[in-house]
Design an enzyme around this catalytic site. Structure first.
Site, PDB file in Angstrom:
ATOM      1  N   LYS A 115       0.817  -1.218   0.000  1.00 49.98           N
ATOM      2  CA  LYS A 115       0.000   0.000   0.000  1.00 49.98           C
ATOM      3  C   LYS A 115       0.847   1.263   0.000  1.00 49.98           C
ATOM      4  CE  LYS A 115      -4.431  -1.416   1.882  1.00 49.98           C
ATOM      5  NZ  LYS A 115      -5.494  -1.079   2.838  1.00 49.98           N
ATOM      6  N   LYS A 207      -6.086 -10.558  -7.412  1.00 46.57           N
ATOM      7  CA  LYS A 207      -7.327 -10.600  -6.644  1.00 46.57           C
ATOM      8  C   LYS A 207      -8.351  -9.600  -7.154  1.00 46.57           C
ATOM      9  CE  LYS A 207      -7.999  -9.919  -2.282  1.00 46.57           C
ATOM     10  NZ  LYS A 207      -8.116  -9.861  -0.829  1.00 46.57           N
ATOM     11  N   LYS A 210     -11.312  -3.598  -4.975  1.00 42.84           N
ATOM     12  CA  LYS A 210     -12.008  -2.338  -5.238  1.00 42.84           C
ATOM     13  C   LYS A 210     -11.066  -1.253  -5.720  1.00 42.84           C
ATOM     14  CE  LYS A 210     -12.761  -2.372  -0.258  1.00 42.84           C
ATOM     15  NZ  LYS A 210     -13.857  -2.432   0.698  1.00 42.84           N
TER      16      LYS A 210
END
Ligand code: TRP
Length: 343
Positions: A115, A207, A210
């Protein structure tokens, strides 16, 4: 750890729409556990702000995810449904855990590395200590089990490390104050969704997420029937047809993903799906998949829209959930302060 009564907690971030991966990978499990456990499900808004959130969008996203929880089948009577920030003990216990967890432990967290990206210096400090807050979410209720996706396994291990270090560091106080030999349980991750890994429709090795820039990569719980059908029709496949045996899915991640999604949605198995569709073309399988996806998801979408039209209802669920969660969290935070020596 028999001294701890079974209690389940889990949470999702209010960022972007919930999608099929959240539903099949986690929610189905959450829903099931309502009938066997005491269950708490939170919307982790404090985790969301570890990266920038537009306040207006955050407010809406917290309500949207709450509505999605309920529309998918979480029952606010059977489960405690709330948003994390309203129960201040989460943040309070997280501070204590900031002082229990070691820098070396956090440095190993792969999610932070992903991230934070290349420029770690610019990541928020909150993003770095995110796993300590997650440990606090779980241990402020002394939860014994946490149903989560594969990707959260490492954070659960950290949660156990924190619990164990706390139990050892404060062993004398814990014993003297009558809590036996451990104050916190060593929480078990439960990773057994019917399709724990739902992959992107554009790339079967990634994966479903969103944050993927391509909306075609995922099926959102708010997508219309037309959107769902279009995304499935456009889903990436390879040139071969469907195999009739599981072996034939090896090294074909896109095919494997679509078959897995069908099996999870239809409540059947990969074997069963291949028995029915094996040897056929992807185009007809995709039509069947679109039908089952629409049949499962459109009632959820409708229910979500119905719930969101009544903003007082969502507000009441969250207020009631926070009050019930707070009633469990407050005495635990009180114990922790006493154990640590805070007066
Ligand atoms: N980190 C989790 C995720 O990204 C969300 C989360 C925060 C969570 N606190 C939690 C999950 C506590 C389970 C229990 O999916």
């Amino acid at each position: 750890m028999s001294q701890f009564s079974p209690r389940v907690l889990s949470g999702m971030q209010p960022t972007g729409n919930l999608h099929l991966g959240n539903y099949l990978g986690a929610m189905l499990n959450w829903i099931k556990m309502q009938s066997t456990h005491e269950t708490l499900y939170c919307v982790v808004d404090l985790h969301a702000i570890t990266v920038w959130q537009e306040p207006k969008e955050l407010r809406k996203a917290i309500r949207d995810v709450t509505a999605a929880y309920i529309a998918c089948g979480l029952d606010p009577k059977r489960s405690i449904i709330f948003n994390q920030s309203r129960v201040h003990e989460h943040a309070e216990l997280a501070w204590v855990f900031n002082c229990v967890a070691r820098l070396g432990w956090l440095n190993r967290m792969t999610q932070f590395k992903e991230k934070a990206g290349k420029d770690k210096e610019k990541a928020s400090v909150g993003l770095y200590v995110y796993p300590n807050l997650m440990a606090a979410d779980i241990l402020i209720y002394r939860a014994t089990a946490v149903p989560v996706g594969e990707d959260q396994k490492q954070h659960l291990e950290l949660t156990r490390d924190i619990a164990q270090k706390f139990n050892i560091d404060f062993a004398d106080e814990i014993r003297e104050q009558g809590f036996g030999d451990a104050y916190f349980p060593l929480t078990e991750p439960i990773i057994t969704g019917p399709a724990t890994r739902v992959m992107s429709l554009r790339d079967g090795t990634k994966k479903m997420s969103k944050s993927d820039p391509s909306d075609l990569s995922r099926i959102n719980l708010t997508d219309s029937a037309d959107d769902i059908a279009r995304k499935i029709r456009k889903a990436k496949t390879d040139a071969d047809g469907l195999p009739s045996e599981v072996k034939g899915l090896e090294a074909r991640p896109e095919a494997e993903n679509l078959v897995g999604i069908y099996a999870a949605l239809a409540g059947s198995s990969v074997d069963g799906v291949l028995r029915e569709f094996g040897g056929g073309q992807f185009s007809s399988f995709k039509n069947a998949l679109a039908d089952v996806a629409v049949a499962k998801l459109s009632p959820i979408t409708e229910e979500m829209n119905r719930l969101l039209a009544d903003s007082a209802y969502i507000e009441n669920v969250l207020a009631d959930g926070a009050a019930r969660a707070g009633a469990i969290a407050a005495p635990i935070m009180h114990d922790v302060k006493k154990i640590v020596g805070l007066i």
